[in-house]
Design a protein around this motif. Structure first.
Motif, PDB file in Angstrom:
ATOM      1  N   ILE A   4       0.872  -1.070   0.087  1.00 59.34           N
ATOM      2  CA  ILE A   4      -0.024  -0.020   0.037  1.00 59.34           C
ATOM      3  C   ILE A   4       0.959   1.428  -0.173  1.00 59.34           C
ATOM      4  CG2 ILE A   4      -1.874   1.310   1.194  1.00 59.34           C
ATOM      5  CD1 ILE A   4      -2.506  -1.513   0.273  1.00 59.34           C
ATOM      6  N   VAL A   5       0.591   2.196  -0.891  1.00 59.18           N
ATOM      7  CA  VAL A   5       1.202   3.463  -0.871  1.00 59.18           C
ATOM      8  C   VAL A   5       0.531   4.476  -0.142  1.00 59.18           C
ATOM      9  CG1 VAL A   5       2.347   5.281  -2.372  1.00 59.18           C
ATOM     10  CG2 VAL A   5       2.202   2.774  -3.060  1.00 59.18           C
ATOM     11  N   ASN A   6       1.122   4.940   1.095  1.00 58.38           N
ATOM     12  CA  ASN A   6       0.417   6.018   1.974  1.00 58.38           C
ATOM     13  C   ASN A   6       0.914   7.317   1.501  1.00 58.38           C
ATOM     14  OD1 ASN A   6      -1.112   4.437   3.224  1.00 58.38           O
ATOM     15  ND2 ASN A   6       0.843   3.461   4.308  1.00 58.38           N
ATOM     16  N   LEU A   7       1.569   7.598   0.260  1.00 59.33           N
ATOM     17  CA  LEU A   7       2.002   9.084  -0.022  1.00 59.33           C
ATOM     18  C   LEU A   7       1.010  10.155   0.086  1.00 59.33           C
ATOM     19  CD1 LEU A   7       4.411  10.491  -1.263  1.00 59.33           C
ATOM     20  CD2 LEU A   7       3.542  10.195  -3.528  1.00 59.33           C
ATOM     21  N   MET A  10       1.198  11.010   3.829  1.00 64.70           N
ATOM     22  CA  MET A  10       2.021  11.777   4.270  1.00 64.70           C
ATOM     23  C   MET A  10       2.168  13.209   3.778  1.00 64.70           C
ATOM     24  SD  MET A  10       3.985  10.257   6.415  1.00 64.70           S
ATOM     25  CE  MET A  10       5.082  11.496   6.529  1.00 64.70           C
ATOM     26  N   MET A  11       1.660  13.326   2.636  1.00 58.40           N
ATOM     27  CA  MET A  11       1.572  14.811   1.841  1.00 58.40           C
ATOM     28  C   MET A  11       0.603  15.368   2.737  1.00 58.40           C
ATOM     29  SD  MET A  11       1.644  13.900  -2.326  1.00 58.40           S
ATOM     30  CE  MET A  11       0.825  15.255  -2.629  1.00 58.40           C
ATOM     31  N   ALA A  12      -0.582  14.808   3.216  1.00 58.50           N
ATOM     32  CA  ALA A  12      -1.745  15.611   3.881  1.00 58.50           C
ATOM     33  C   ALA A  12      -0.964  15.990   5.454  1.00 58.50           C
ATOM     34  CB  ALA A  12      -2.893  14.700   4.195  1.00 58.50           C
ATOM     35  N   LYS A  13      -0.269  15.213   5.933  1.00 52.77           N
ATOM     36  CA  LYS A  13       0.415  15.456   7.164  1.00 52.77           C
ATOM     37  C   LYS A  13       1.291  16.708   7.169  1.00 52.77           C
ATOM     38  CE  LYS A  13       0.156  10.997   9.336  1.00 52.77           C
ATOM     39  NZ  LYS A  13       0.864   9.901  10.061  1.00 52.77           N
ATOM     40  N   ALA A  50      14.356  10.885  -2.439  1.00 50.88           N
ATOM     41  CA  ALA A  50      14.061  12.358  -2.471  1.00 50.88           C
ATOM     42  C   ALA A  50      12.805  12.575  -1.907  1.00 50.88           C
ATOM     43  CB  ALA A  50      13.884  12.642  -4.112  1.00 50.88           C
ATOM     44  N   ILE A  51      11.759  11.780  -1.910  1.00 50.92           N
ATOM     45  CA  ILE A  51      10.260  11.973  -1.318  1.00 50.92           C
ATOM     46  C   ILE A  51      10.507  12.254   0.046  1.00 50.92           C
ATOM     47  CG2 ILE A  51       8.042  11.094  -1.013  1.00 50.92           C
ATOM     48  CD1 ILE A  51       8.336  10.122  -3.809  1.00 50.92           C
ATOM     49  N   CYS A  52      11.305  11.087   0.680  1.00 49.02           N
ATOM     50  CA  CYS A  52      11.424  10.946   2.153  1.00 49.02           C
ATOM     51  C   CYS A  52      12.253  12.465   2.518  1.00 49.02           C
ATOM     52  CB  CYS A  52      12.317   9.919   2.599  1.00 49.02           C
ATOM     53  SG  CYS A  52      11.410   8.315   2.382  1.00 49.02           S
ATOM     54  N   LYS A  53      13.169  12.850   1.806  1.00 46.12           N
ATOM     55  CA  LYS A  53      13.938  13.993   2.197  1.00 46.12           C
ATOM     56  C   LYS A  53      12.826  15.017   2.330  1.00 46.12           C
ATOM     57  CE  LYS A  53      18.627  13.069   0.969  1.00 46.12           C
ATOM     58  NZ  LYS A  53      19.831  13.503   0.061  1.00 46.12           N
ATOM     59  N   VAL A  54      12.153  15.555   1.185  1.00 47.74           N
ATOM     60  CA  VAL A  54      11.122  16.460   1.087  1.00 47.74           C
ATOM     61  C   VAL A  54      10.107  16.321   2.149  1.00 47.74           C
ATOM     62  CG1 VAL A  54       9.508  17.539  -0.517  1.00 47.74           C
ATOM     63  CG2 VAL A  54      11.565  16.928  -1.286  1.00 47.74           C
ATOM     64  N   LEU A  63       5.368   3.531   2.167  1.00 44.17           N
ATOM     65  CA  LEU A  63       5.083   2.175   1.659  1.00 44.17           C
ATOM     66  C   LEU A  63       4.636   1.187   2.971  1.00 44.17           C
ATOM     67  CD1 LEU A  63       8.125   1.674  -0.706  1.00 44.17           C
ATOM     68  CD2 LEU A  63       5.718   2.403  -1.153  1.00 44.17           C
ATOM     69  N   GLU A  64       3.736   0.268   2.863  1.00 45.95           N
ATOM     70  CA  GLU A  64       3.162  -0.509   3.764  1.00 45.95           C
ATOM     71  C   GLU A  64       2.718  -1.773   3.274  1.00 45.95           C
ATOM     72  OE1 GLU A  64      -0.699  -0.625   6.935  1.00 45.95           O
ATOM     73  OE2 GLU A  64      -0.403   0.903   5.324  1.00 45.95           O
ATOM     74  N   PHE A  65       3.387  -2.812   4.073  1.00 47.90           N
ATOM     75  CA  PHE A  65       2.927  -4.369   3.487  1.00 47.90           C
ATOM     76  C   PHE A  65       1.733  -4.909   4.273  1.00 47.90           C
ATOM     77  CE2 PHE A  65       3.092  -8.737   4.004  1.00 47.90           C
ATOM     78  CZ  PHE A  65       3.198  -9.264   2.788  1.00 47.90           C
ATOM     79  N   VAL A  66       0.685  -5.203   3.365  1.00 49.27           N
ATOM     80  CA  VAL A  66      -0.605  -5.706   4.158  1.00 49.27           C
ATOM     81  C   VAL A  66      -0.795  -7.125   3.511  1.00 49.27           C
ATOM     82  CG1 VAL A  66      -3.062  -5.354   4.493  1.00 49.27           C
ATOM     83  CG2 VAL A  66      -1.592  -3.409   4.302  1.00 49.27           C
TER      84      VAL A  66
END
Length: 68
Positions: A4-7, A10-13, A50-54, A63-66
């Motif tokens: 699962i992609v929780n991008l 994180m963007m909302a947070k 890059a995404i994690c840095k920003v 990223l989440e494994f379900v």
């Protein structure tokens, strides 16, 4: 799909729009959108870094494994 992609979460947070993230990470809107919606087949470590840095987060925040 077990990954699962929780991008979007994180963007909302971080109160960041897709356009803003796209500019800061230097990715096209379409590629970022594909990743955000979970339709991506793969992700480069350099892109993830890059995404994690920003977003000031860890890869596990995005990223989440379900188990199915």
């Amino acid at each position: 799909m077990p990954i699962i992609v929780n991008l979007d979460v994180m963007m909302a947070k971080r109160k960041m729009s897709l356009n803003e993230l796209s500019e800061k990470v230097d990715l096209t809107l379409s590629n970022l959108s594909i990743l955000k919606t979970g339709k991506a087949k793969a992700v480069r470590f350099s892109t993830l870094e890059a995404i994690c840095k920003v977003l000031d987060c860890q890869p596990g925040d995005i990223l989440e494994f379900v188990e199915e």
